[in-house]
Design an enzyme around this catalytic site. Structure first.
Site, PDB file in Angstrom:
ATOM      1  N   LYS A 209       0.861  -1.190   0.000  1.00  0.00           N
ATOM      2  CA  LYS A 209       0.000   0.000   0.000  1.00  0.00           C
ATOM      3  C   LYS A 209       0.894   1.236   0.000  1.00  0.00           C
ATOM      4  CE  LYS A 209      -3.804   2.173   2.563  1.00  0.00           C
ATOM      5  NZ  LYS A 209      -4.674   2.040   3.761  1.00  0.00           N
ATOM      6  N   LYS A 262      -2.071  -1.650  -3.786  1.00  0.00           N
ATOM      7  CA  LYS A 262      -2.914  -0.459  -3.809  1.00  0.00           C
ATOM      8  C   LYS A 262      -2.030   0.779  -3.914  1.00  0.00           C
ATOM      9  CE  LYS A 262      -6.374   2.029  -1.059  1.00  0.00           C
ATOM     10  NZ  LYS A 262      -7.113   2.093   0.210  1.00  0.00           N
TER      11      LYS A 262
END
Length: 336
Positions: A209, A262
């Site tokens: 992330k 992500k």
């Protein structure tokens, strides 16, 4: 000279579909659902056209709308009725996610994932317990320019994330998805789930992330923007590619059943690297900023929204994603 190989032969209607290498289906997609304990009626999310925050008593209806398009999975995010320093409403048995999950699982056949983090629940908007320096700066109203050394306490945050995951599983969540980028979070959550009798609840780890600028609309939707500073001391540097493999492999070692990258579109190289590095399913998160920018261009008449949405999701599947969390899921599923 006449060409001896003619790839165009396989691009004609009829054969084109038969030899297509990559496809997207409704069963590949996961819809984020925002449930807000402070609302009595639905509220449109201005920066994410077509999406809303819904009150707890509308959670089932919202999920039924998703299921009607052919999408089978949702990821529930919660906006609590109150926040505090540690984000204690995140693991409350009567918390917004817990109440919504109980209702959704009782009334539908949706596969229910839950986001496990603290940023929506803390007064300061960070994903864990503040360091003493950060706490002092927060109380003093630190400006972003004063926040270079601000961060959260990693190990003290693990227990709170584990508590939150267990509470989601107890409410009926089919899968939990820790997103705090806290070192050791998967191991802590796996141990806590097993100890609580939830051995069969899998973990989708937000393993990779990035501290990305593409999250803005989501932070509006989930009321999760940090009150000061930023998250660059615990989310990944967008410049780093090799580090992504370290993160993904660590989470698999700790017991992650699947891992996520992500954002998706700006990091397709990372999706491919992770797919080749681990032997568990890989998810990509087609984040709010990606969704919003395509909508904005389509509203200007510069792009065909349906076409670019599907092409974006195809690129993630082609890069190696097995599943995609996306705000386009319902529209794409209906088009398919």
């Amino acid at each position: 000279m006449t060409p001896t190989r003619r790839p165009r032969r396989l691009r004609r209607d009829g054969i084109r579909e038969l030899v297509s290498e990559t496809s997207v289906s409704a069963s590949d997609l996961v819809v984020p659902v925002f449930v807000d304990a402070t609302l009595d009626e639905r509220q449109a999310i201005e920066s994410m056209p077509g999406h809303e925050r819904v009150p707890v008593d509308e959670a089932v209806a919202r999920v039924e709308e998703v299921l009607a398009t052919g999408v089978e999975s949702v990821m529930v995010f919660g906006i609590p009725e109150s926040k505090d320093e540690t984000g204690s409403r995140a693991w409350a048995s009567d918390g917004v996610v817990q109440e919504a999950v109980r209702a959704i699982t009782a009334a539908t056949d949706a596969y229910v994932m839950t986001d496990v983090c603290l940023c929506e629940y803390t007064e300061h908007g960070h994903c864990g317990v503040l360091t003493s320096e950060a706490h002092e700066a927060w109380e003093d109203g630190a400006a972003d320019s004063d926040a270079e050394s601000l961060t959260v306490r990693n190990d003290e945050t693990l227990e709170l994330l584990a508590r939150t995951a267990v509470s989601h599983a107890a409410a009926g969540a089919d899968m939990v998805a820790p997103s705090a980028m806290t070192d050791g979070q998967v191991g802590a959550i796996r141990g806590a789930l097993d100890d609580a009798g939830h051995q069969d609840v899998p973990i989708l780890a937000y393993a990779v992330k990035y501290e990305s600028s593409f999250y803005g609309p989501f932070r509006d939707a989930a009321d999760g923007a940090p009150a000061f500073g930023d998250r660059r001391h615990y989310q990944m540097d967008p410049a780093n590619r090799r580090e992504a493999l370290v993160e993904a492999e660590l989470d698999v070692e700790e017991g992650a059943d699947a891992v996520m990258v992500k954002p998706g579109l700006p990091y397709l190289d990372v999706v491919r690297d992770v797919r080749e590095s681990v032997d568990v399913p890989v998810a990509a998160y087609n984040v709010s900023g990606e969704y919003a920018m395509l909508h904005a261009a389509a509203e200007k008449g510069w792009l065909d929204l349906e076409a670019v949405a599907l092409e974006s999701l195809l690129s993630m599947k082609r890069a190696g994603a097995d599943l995609i969390v996306t705000y386009f899921a319902e529209d794409v599923a209906e088009a398919l």
